[in-house]
Write a protein that holds these residues in place. Structure first.
Motif, short mmCIF file in Angstrom:
data_model
loop_
_atom_site.label_atom_id
_atom_site.label_comp_id
_atom_site.label_asym_id
_atom_site.label_seq_id
_atom_site.Cartn_x
_atom_site.Cartn_y
_atom_site.Cartn_z
N LYS A 1 -27.63 12.05 30.37
CA LYS A 1 -29.06 11.98 30.10
C LYS A 1 -29.33 11.19 28.82
O LYS A 1 -30.21 10.34 28.77
CB LYS A 1 -29.64 13.38 29.99
CG LYS A 1 -31.12 13.39 29.73
CD LYS A 1 -31.67 14.81 29.62
CE LYS A 1 -33.17 14.73 29.36
NZ LYS A 1 -33.62 15.71 28.42
N GLY A 2 -28.57 11.47 27.77
CA GLY A 2 -28.75 10.75 26.51
C GLY A 2 -28.42 9.27 26.62
O GLY A 2 -29.08 8.44 26.00
N SER B 1 -29.93 7.19 23.61
CA SER B 1 -29.72 7.95 22.38
C SER B 1 -28.40 7.50 21.75
O SER B 1 -27.33 7.58 22.37
CB SER B 1 -29.65 9.44 22.71
OG SER B 1 -29.10 10.17 21.62
N ILE B 2 -28.48 7.04 20.51
CA ILE B 2 -27.28 6.52 19.85
C ILE B 2 -26.22 7.62 19.68
O ILE B 2 -25.02 7.36 19.76
CB ILE B 2 -27.63 5.85 18.49
CG1 ILE B 2 -26.43 5.05 17.96
CG2 ILE B 2 -28.09 6.85 17.48
CD1 ILE B 2 -26.13 3.82 18.73
N ARG B 3 -26.67 8.84 19.51
CA ARG B 3 -25.73 9.96 19.37
C ARG B 3 -24.97 10.19 20.68
O ARG B 3 -23.76 10.37 20.68
CB ARG B 3 -26.50 11.21 18.97
CG ARG B 3 -25.63 12.36 18.64
CD ARG B 3 -26.46 13.52 18.18
NE ARG B 3 -25.65 14.42 17.39
CZ ARG B 3 -26.12 15.41 16.71
NH1 ARG B 3 -27.41 15.63 16.68
NH2 ARG B 3 -25.32 16.20 16.04
N SER B 4 -25.68 10.19 21.80
CA SER B 4 -25.03 10.37 23.10
C SER B 4 -24.13 9.20 23.44
O SER B 4 -23.05 9.38 24.02
CB SER B 4 -26.08 10.54 24.20
OG SER B 4 -26.81 11.72 24.01
N ILE B 5 -24.56 8.00 23.09
CA ILE B 5 -23.74 6.81 23.34
C ILE B 5 -22.44 6.89 22.54
O ILE B 5 -21.36 6.57 23.04
CB ILE B 5 -24.54 5.55 23.00
CG1 ILE B 5 -25.65 5.36 24.05
CG2 ILE B 5 -23.65 4.31 22.94
CD1 ILE B 5 -26.69 4.33 23.68
N THR B 6 -22.55 7.36 21.30
CA THR B 6 -21.35 7.51 20.47
C THR B 6 -20.41 8.57 21.05
O THR B 6 -19.20 8.33 21.17
CB THR B 6 -21.75 7.89 19.04
OG1 THR B 6 -22.64 6.89 18.53
CG2 THR B 6 -20.54 8.00 18.14
N TRP B 7 -20.95 9.71 21.44
CA TRP B 7 -20.11 10.75 22.03
C TRP B 7 -19.54 10.30 23.37
O TRP B 7 -18.42 10.66 23.72
CB TRP B 7 -20.89 12.06 22.17
CG TRP B 7 -20.87 12.82 20.89
CD1 TRP B 7 -21.88 12.92 19.98
CD2 TRP B 7 -19.76 13.54 20.34
NE1 TRP B 7 -21.47 13.67 18.90
CE2 TRP B 7 -20.17 14.07 19.09
CE3 TRP B 7 -18.47 13.79 20.77
CZ2 TRP B 7 -19.34 14.82 18.29
CZ3 TRP B 7 -17.65 14.56 19.97
CH2 TRP B 7 -18.08 15.06 18.75
#
Length: 142
Positions: free
Chosen positions: A79-80, A85-91
């Protein structure tokens, strides 16, 4: 001045005077990177399902439980990633390293499954490259 195109940012760090790309080019590259992120993440999910459910042995495992075990973690940041979402992309990048290791290991140790394993490696490399391109274009918070 040892580096005329750079200025000191903090102690021991350097920042380019030009900064991130601006204008039409920056917007276009951000959109392309975001689309590549979504497409490659969905392709990684599809690769897991196809490899472990649809492909017949010896190219696949025909094991639904293995497919679920490998596909469920990919659903967590989905979803991110789709919302950029940069945080979701990083994770997602951290999580994709697990699939890179699995792909390289299977390609090396299991010749009949080499093609789907290398496909998985290719998709992960595309995702990581798109994540780097996307994160370089996103404006930083000060």
């Amino acid at each position: 001045d040892t580096a005329p195109h750079r200025t000191p940012y903090r102690a021991g760090q350097w920042k380019s005077r030009a900064g991130p790309a601006t204008g039409i080019r920056a917007g276009y590259s951000l959109i392309v990177a975001a689309r590549l992120l979504a497409i490659s993440w969905l392709a990684l999910l599809a690769t897991q399902l196809a490899w472990h459910v649809l492909l017949p042995p010896p190219h696949g495992t025909r094991n639904i439980w293995l497919a679920v075990l490998l596909a469920v973690p990919l659903l967590l940041p989905l979803k991110g990633i789709l919302e950029r979402s940069i945080r979701s992309i990083t994770w997602g990048g951290y999580l994709s390293m697990l699939y890179l290791v699995i792909g390289v290991t299977e390609a090396w140790a299991n010749p009949p499954q080499r093609i789907p394993a290398l496909q998985q490696v290719f998709v992960v490399v595309i995702y990581v490259a798109a994540a780097v391109a996307f994160s370089r274009q996103v404006p930083r918070k000060s």
